[in-house]
Motif scaffolding. Structure first.
Motif, PDB file in Angstrom:
ATOM      1  N   GLY A  25       8.958 -12.873   6.092  1.00  0.00           N
ATOM      2  CA  GLY A  25       8.315 -13.065   7.391  1.00  0.00           C
ATOM      3  C   GLY A  25       6.915 -13.597   7.206  1.00  0.00           C
ATOM      4  O   GLY A  25       6.265 -13.305   6.194  1.00  0.00           O
ATOM      5  N   GLN A  26       6.453 -14.384   8.159  1.00  0.00           N
ATOM      6  CA  GLN A  26       5.129 -15.002   8.056  1.00  0.00           C
ATOM      7  C   GLN A  26       4.149 -14.353   9.028  1.00  0.00           C
ATOM      8  O   GLN A  26       4.530 -13.926  10.111  1.00  0.00           O
ATOM      9  N   GLY A  27       2.894 -14.311   8.613  1.00  0.00           N
ATOM     10  CA  GLY A  27       1.840 -13.816   9.489  1.00  0.00           C
ATOM     11  C   GLY A  27       0.637 -14.729   9.397  1.00  0.00           C
ATOM     12  O   GLY A  27       0.474 -15.439   8.409  1.00  0.00           O
ATOM     13  N   GLY A  28      -0.208 -14.715  10.418  1.00  0.00           N
ATOM     14  CA  GLY A  28      -1.389 -15.575  10.425  1.00  0.00           C
ATOM     15  C   GLY A  28      -1.031 -16.963  10.892  1.00  0.00           C
ATOM     16  O   GLY A  28      -0.034 -17.166  11.583  1.00  0.00           O
ATOM     17  N   ASP A  29      -1.837 -17.903  10.445  1.00  0.00           N
ATOM     18  CA  ASP A  29      -1.665 -19.273  10.920  1.00  0.00           C
ATOM     19  C   ASP A  29      -1.918 -20.243   9.764  1.00  0.00           C
ATOM     20  O   ASP A  29      -3.068 -20.437   9.369  1.00  0.00           O
ATOM     21  N   PRO A  30      -0.827 -20.840   9.218  1.00  0.00           N
ATOM     22  CA  PRO A  30      -1.037 -21.761   8.092  1.00  0.00           C
ATOM     23  C   PRO A  30      -1.945 -22.928   8.473  1.00  0.00           C
ATOM     24  O   PRO A  30      -2.618 -23.504   7.613  1.00  0.00           O
ATOM     25  N   GLY A  31      -1.990 -23.271   9.764  1.00  0.00           N
ATOM     26  CA  GLY A  31      -2.814 -24.393  10.223  1.00  0.00           C
ATOM     27  C   GLY A  31      -4.293 -24.154   9.980  1.00  0.00           C
ATOM     28  O   GLY A  31      -5.036 -25.078   9.651  1.00  0.00           O
ATOM     29  N   CYS A  32      -4.760 -22.903  10.133  1.00  0.00           N
ATOM     30  CA  CYS A  32      -6.197 -22.637   9.946  1.00  0.00           C
ATOM     31  C   CYS A  32      -6.474 -22.028   8.583  1.00  0.00           C
ATOM     32  O   CYS A  32      -7.616 -21.785   8.229  1.00  0.00           O
ATOM     33  N   GLY A  33      -5.409 -21.743   7.819  1.00  0.00           N
ATOM     34  CA  GLY A  33      -5.637 -21.313   6.438  1.00  0.00           C
ATOM     35  C   GLY A  33      -5.459 -19.834   6.196  1.00  0.00           C
ATOM     36  O   GLY A  33      -5.295 -19.429   5.056  1.00  0.00           O
ATOM     37  N   ASP A  34      -5.531 -18.995   7.219  1.00  0.00           N
ATOM     38  CA  ASP A  34      -5.308 -17.564   7.031  1.00  0.00           C
ATOM     39  C   ASP A  34      -3.829 -17.318   7.243  1.00  0.00           C
ATOM     40  O   ASP A  34      -3.324 -17.413   8.366  1.00  0.00           O
ATOM     41  N   TYR A  35      -3.138 -16.974   6.175  1.00  0.00           N
ATOM     42  CA  TYR A  35      -1.686 -17.004   6.249  1.00  0.00           C
ATOM     43  C   TYR A  35      -1.092 -16.111   5.176  1.00  0.00           C
ATOM     44  O   TYR A  35      -1.591 -16.067   4.053  1.00  0.00           O
ATOM     45  N   ILE A  36      -0.042 -15.364   5.535  1.00  0.00           N
ATOM     46  CA  ILE A  36       0.675 -14.608   4.506  1.00  0.00           C
ATOM     47  C   ILE A  36       2.179 -14.802   4.658  1.00  0.00           C
ATOM     48  O   ILE A  36       2.683 -15.096   5.742  1.00  0.00           O
ATOM     49  N   GLU A  37       2.850 -14.644   3.552  1.00  0.00           N
ATOM     50  CA  GLU A  37       4.308 -14.554   3.538  1.00  0.00           C
ATOM     51  C   GLU A  37       4.643 -13.188   2.975  1.00  0.00           C
ATOM     52  O   GLU A  37       4.195 -12.846   1.871  1.00  0.00           O
ATOM     53  N   LEU A  38       5.391 -12.409   3.740  1.00  0.00           N
ATOM     54  CA  LEU A  38       5.761 -11.049   3.335  1.00  0.00           C
ATOM     55  C   LEU A  38       7.238 -11.055   2.942  1.00  0.00           C
ATOM     56  O   LEU A  38       8.095 -11.477   3.722  1.00  0.00           O
ATOM     57  N   TYR A  39       7.504 -10.597   1.726  1.00  0.00           N
ATOM     58  CA  TYR A  39       8.879 -10.561   1.209  1.00  0.00           C
ATOM     59  C   TYR A  39       9.355  -9.113   1.166  1.00  0.00           C
ATOM     60  O   TYR A  39       8.626  -8.242   0.667  1.00  0.00           O
ATOM     61  N   LEU A  40      10.555  -8.880   1.684  1.00  0.00           N
ATOM     62  CA  LEU A  40      11.089  -7.517   1.721  1.00  0.00           C
ATOM     63  C   LEU A  40      12.447  -7.446   1.047  1.00  0.00           C
ATOM     64  O   LEU A  40      13.301  -8.317   1.258  1.00  0.00           O
ATOM     65  N   LYS A  41      12.613  -6.418   0.261  1.00  0.00           N
ATOM     66  CA  LYS A  41      13.936  -6.043  -0.226  1.00  0.00           C
ATOM     67  C   LYS A  41      14.347  -4.864   0.648  1.00  0.00           C
ATOM     68  O   LYS A  41      13.621  -3.863   0.737  1.00  0.00           O
ATOM     69  N   ILE A  42      15.486  -5.000   1.324  1.00  0.00           N
ATOM     70  CA  ILE A  42      15.912  -3.978   2.283  1.00  0.00           C
ATOM     71  C   ILE A  42      17.274  -3.443   1.855  1.00  0.00           C
ATOM     72  O   ILE A  42      18.185  -4.208   1.538  1.00  0.00           O
ATOM     73  N   ASN A  43      17.364  -2.116   1.856  1.00  0.00           N
ATOM     74  CA  ASN A  43      18.612  -1.448   1.501  1.00  0.00           C
ATOM     75  C   ASN A  43      18.872  -0.368   2.551  1.00  0.00           C
ATOM     76  O   ASN A  43      18.024   0.522   2.736  1.00  0.00           O
ATOM     77  N   ASN A  44      20.016  -0.441   3.232  1.00  0.00           N
ATOM     78  CA  ASN A  44      20.329   0.519   4.305  1.00  0.00           C
ATOM     79  C   ASN A  44      19.171   0.657   5.302  1.00  0.00           C
ATOM     80  O   ASN A  44      18.766   1.764   5.660  1.00  0.00           O
ATOM     81  N   ASP A  45      18.630  -0.461   5.728  1.00  0.00           N
ATOM     82  CA  ASP A  45      17.534  -0.516   6.691  1.00  0.00           C
ATOM     83  C   ASP A  45      16.265   0.193   6.216  1.00  0.00           C
ATOM     84  O   ASP A  45      15.439   0.627   7.017  1.00  0.00           O
ATOM     85  N   ARG A  46      16.110   0.299   4.914  1.00  0.00           N
ATOM     86  CA  ARG A  46      14.891   0.878   4.330  1.00  0.00           C
ATOM     87  C   ARG A  46      14.250  -0.165   3.416  1.00  0.00           C
ATOM     88  O   ARG A  46      14.968  -0.861   2.683  1.00  0.00           O
ATOM     89  N   ILE A  47      12.934  -0.267   3.457  1.00  0.00           N
ATOM     90  CA  ILE A  47      12.232  -1.229   2.600  1.00  0.00           C
ATOM     91  C   ILE A  47      12.093  -0.624   1.206  1.00  0.00           C
ATOM     92  O   ILE A  47      11.370   0.350   1.014  1.00  0.00           O
ATOM     93  N   THR A  48      12.810  -1.198   0.262  1.00  0.00           N
ATOM     94  CA  THR A  48      12.755  -0.647  -1.092  1.00  0.00           C
ATOM     95  C   THR A  48      11.696  -1.360  -1.928  1.00  0.00           C
ATOM     96  O   THR A  48      11.251  -0.832  -2.945  1.00  0.00           O
ATOM     97  N   ARG A  49      11.304  -2.563  -1.490  1.00  0.00           N
ATOM     98  CA  ARG A  49      10.236  -3.283  -2.209  1.00  0.00           C
ATOM     99  C   ARG A  49       9.587  -4.259  -1.242  1.00  0.00           C
ATOM    100  O   ARG A  49      10.293  -4.863  -0.422  1.00  0.00           O
ATOM    101  N   ALA A  50       8.275  -4.388  -1.333  1.00  0.00           N
ATOM    102  CA  ALA A  50       7.551  -5.342  -0.491  1.00  0.00           C
ATOM    103  C   ALA A  50       6.544  -6.082  -1.345  1.00  0.00           C
ATOM    104  O   ALA A  50       5.793  -5.465  -2.105  1.00  0.00           O
ATOM    105  N   THR A  51       6.549  -7.396  -1.236  1.00  0.00           N
ATOM    106  CA  THR A  51       5.535  -8.204  -1.912  1.00  0.00           C
ATOM    107  C   THR A  51       5.036  -9.245  -0.914  1.00  0.00           C
ATOM    108  O   THR A  51       5.628  -9.428   0.156  1.00  0.00           O
ATOM    109  N   ALA A  52       3.942  -9.910  -1.260  1.00  0.00           N
ATOM    110  CA  ALA A  52       3.401 -10.911  -0.339  1.00  0.00           C
ATOM    111  C   ALA A  52       2.628 -11.973  -1.104  1.00  0.00           C
ATOM    112  O   ALA A  52       2.163 -11.743  -2.221  1.00  0.00           O
ATOM    113  N   MET A  53       2.525 -13.133  -0.483  1.00  0.00           N
ATOM    114  CA  MET A  53       1.613 -14.179  -0.929  1.00  0.00           C
ATOM    115  C   MET A  53       0.571 -14.339   0.170  1.00  0.00           C
ATOM    116  O   MET A  53       0.909 -14.313   1.355  1.00  0.00           O
ATOM    117  N   VAL A  54      -0.680 -14.515  -0.225  1.00  0.00           N
ATOM    118  CA  VAL A  54      -1.772 -14.544   0.747  1.00  0.00           C
ATOM    119  C   VAL A  54      -2.630 -15.787   0.554  1.00  0.00           C
ATOM    120  O   VAL A  54      -3.028 -16.094  -0.562  1.00  0.00           O
TER     121      VAL A  54
END
Ligand code: FES
Length: 133
Positions: A25-54
């Motif tokens: 999922g993405q947050g912020g605004d890549p157009g203005c430069g403040d931007y993140i990509e959030l990566y989730l590993k989901i198992n049985n509707d539970r987040i087992t791992r979360a990473t991001a690029m900022v």
């Protein structure tokens, strides 16, 4: 910048691409430069791992790093309740003009969960490529 924010900025947690993520999922605004990509590993509707690029300021890096920790291990419902205020509280404090940096994580999570739900709803049924004779 307080010591805790400095620590999260210098010793970043979980800031990497997750090639085998269940969803992104993405947050912020890549157009203005403040931007993140959030990566989730989901198992049985539970987040087992979360990473991001900022892409953003040191506060964006620190808050996103903290956010990945706060949501890891949580059911999606509970993770969705974690707000920018919770991130700020976890870090102690942020300057007023940097509060918005803490909002990109929750925004990216909402988008990731939206993508996750849509992928489950819209899974295409299989269509034979050739008509069977
Ligand atoms: Fe824009 Fe922090 S991401 S000031």
């Amino acid at each position: 910048m307080n010591e805790k924010v400095k620590d999260y900025f210098k010793s970043q947690r979980n800031l990497e691409v997750m090639p085998d993520a269940t969803v992104m999922g993405q947050g912020g605004d890549p157009g203005c430069g403040d931007y993140i990509e959030l990566y989730l590993k989901i198992n049985n509707d539970r987040i087992t791992r979360a990473t991001a690029m900022v892409a953003g300021c040191p506060y964006a890096i620190a808050t996103t790093s903290a956010f990945t920790e706060l949501i890891t291990g949580k059911p999606l419902d509970d993770a969705m309740l974690i707000s920018g205020d919770d991130v700020v509280e976890h870090l102690g404090s942020l300057p007023e003009e940097k509060i918005h940096c803490s909002l990109m994580g929750p925004e990216a999570l909402r988008n990731a969960v939206h993508n996750y739900i849509m992928a489950r709803i819209c899974t295409p049924f299989s269509v034979p490529r050739k008509p069977t004779l």
